[in-house]
Design an enzyme around this catalytic site. Structure first.
Site, mmCIF file in Angstrom:
data_model
loop_
_atom_site.group_PDB
_atom_site.id
_atom_site.type_symbol
_atom_site.label_atom_id
_atom_site.label_comp_id
_atom_site.label_asym_id
_atom_site.label_seq_id
_atom_site.Cartn_x
_atom_site.Cartn_y
_atom_site.Cartn_z
ATOM 1 C CB CYS A 98 -0.888 -0.010 1.240
ATOM 2 S SG CYS A 98 -1.969 1.417 1.377
ATOM 3 C CG HIS A 140 -5.835 -2.268 -1.028
ATOM 4 N ND1 HIS A 140 -4.766 -2.932 -0.498
ATOM 5 C CD2 HIS A 140 -5.568 -0.943 -0.851
ATOM 6 C CE1 HIS A 140 -3.890 -2.055 -0.008
ATOM 7 N NE2 HIS A 140 -4.355 -0.839 -0.229
ATOM 8 C CD GLU A 141 -7.229 1.808 -3.470
ATOM 9 O OE1 GLU A 141 -7.285 2.684 -2.579
ATOM 10 O OE2 GLU A 141 -6.154 1.334 -3.867
#
Lengths: 167, 186
Positions: A98, A140-141
């Site tokens: 990330c 993930h976002e």
């Protein structure tokens, strides 16, 4: 102010629960444009969520079409306001990194197929089904919108020792 | 079976500055002795390479044989060597009965994170099966990441562990997450 600096943990905004967008106005349009510019500027970046640039609203952008894992199956540039996963199935583990937590990677388990509903910046409601790498990137976002980082989901201790490879 | 043919296990540790060829050099020595690598974990920590191996070997070669073979190798490549003979009951594979849990701890670097967390686990007889730590972040804002794989004793739950660590989480102002990762066996 198009390209915004990516906030890094321990910035407190990254652990905040983001608010729903009630009304799409010029501020939201500016935010979406900033997210896209920031994503495009990040080397190999496939998505950015609003809290990563300091805004605690449920907005994120994803585009995996230029990525080697996402080339085959994608919906191009996704601009998502108030995204919600309404169905999910399957599960697979992938090593994630990330931009907000540089120099660390870990194996994270995600659904392999998701059905997603969101509002586009022009106000249109959209529903898509996706799978594979695009589904992982979206999850993930979207985690960022709940203040969840991939570190909160690591399932294996064999964490990356080396600098993460860009997606 | 004569004593000469008996198999004995040894714990071998090798640590030193990382460079290509360490594993090949050490395992060449073990191969020459006719040793088997049962379990091993080798990793790079900062610029150091650390090897821990459980080696099985015919008793005839013995600890002295291992030292005679590996000492010159380690001297040549600048590694420190440790060898310990294991007693029979030490090498029985121990499969944990309870759930396997992943505990992630991360937050601003400060003294005592590992100690404080593992002390809590020890008081509840929670066994650590794997652990790694890494210092990340910037010089101005160093972030410490601690990942633990633990075996829960019978009756202990992930929620129970999370609740047990809640006070520590608040005191150290770190993130602590607990999740079950017990593999599903079909």
């Amino acid at each position: 102010m198009p390209i915004q600096p990516i906030l890094r943990y321990p910035h407190p905004v990254l652990k905040k629960l983001c608010n729903r967008v009630d009304q799409i106005d010029t501020l939201i349009h500016t935010l979406v444009a900033d997210l896209v510019d920031t994503m495009v500027a990040g080397p190999g970046s496939v998505g950015v969520a609003a809290p990563q640039i300091g805004v605690t609203l449920r907005v994120c952008v994803v585009d995996v079409s230029k990525n080697r894992f996402g080339k085959e199956h994608n919906h191009g540039l996704l601009l998502m306001v108030n995204p919600e996963i309404i169905a999910r199935s399957g599960s697979a583990t992938m090593r994630e990194g990330c931009m907000s937590i540089p120099d660390y990677t870990g194996d994270v388990e995600r659904s392999t197929e998701i059905t997603l509903r969101f509002t586009e910046p022009d106000g249109a409601e959209r529903q898509i089904e996706t799978r594979g790498f695009e589904a992982v990137a979206i999850q993930h976002e979207m985690d960022h919108l709940d203040g969840v980082l991939f570190l909160d989901r690591v399932v294996s201790i064999k964490t990356g020792l080396f600098r993460r490879k860009n997606y | 079976m004569t004593a000469e043919q008996e198999i004995t296990h040894y714990a071998v540790s090798v640590v030193g500055k990382d460079r290509p060829g360490i594993v090949a050099a050490i395992t060449e020595g073990l191969f020459r002795l006719g040793g088997n690598i049962a379990d091993s974990s080798c990793t790079m920590l900062a610029g150091e390479f650390a090897m821990i191996l459980i080696v099985s070997l015919k008793k005839a070669s013995g600890e002295r044989g291992l030292l005679e073979e590996l000492t010159p190798v380690c001297d040549r490549i600048g590694m420190s060597l440790g060898v310990r003979t294991l007693s029979g009951d030490e090498i029985i594979r121990q499969e944990p009965d309870g759930e396997i849990c992943m505990i992630s701890v991360y937050g601003a670097d400060q003294p005592g994170i590992v100690y404080r967390v593992t002390r809590e686990l020890a008081t509840r007889s929670i066994n650590i099966t794997d652990l790694n730590t890494k210092l990340i972040g910037s010089e101005a804002e160093p972030v410490y990441v601690l990942m633990l794989e633990v075996a829960l004793p019978e009756g202990e739950t992930a929620e129970g562990v999370e609740a047990m660590l809640a006070a520590l989480k608040a005191e150290l102002k770190v993130e602590i997450g607990v999740r079950i990762i017990t593999p599903v066996v079909f």
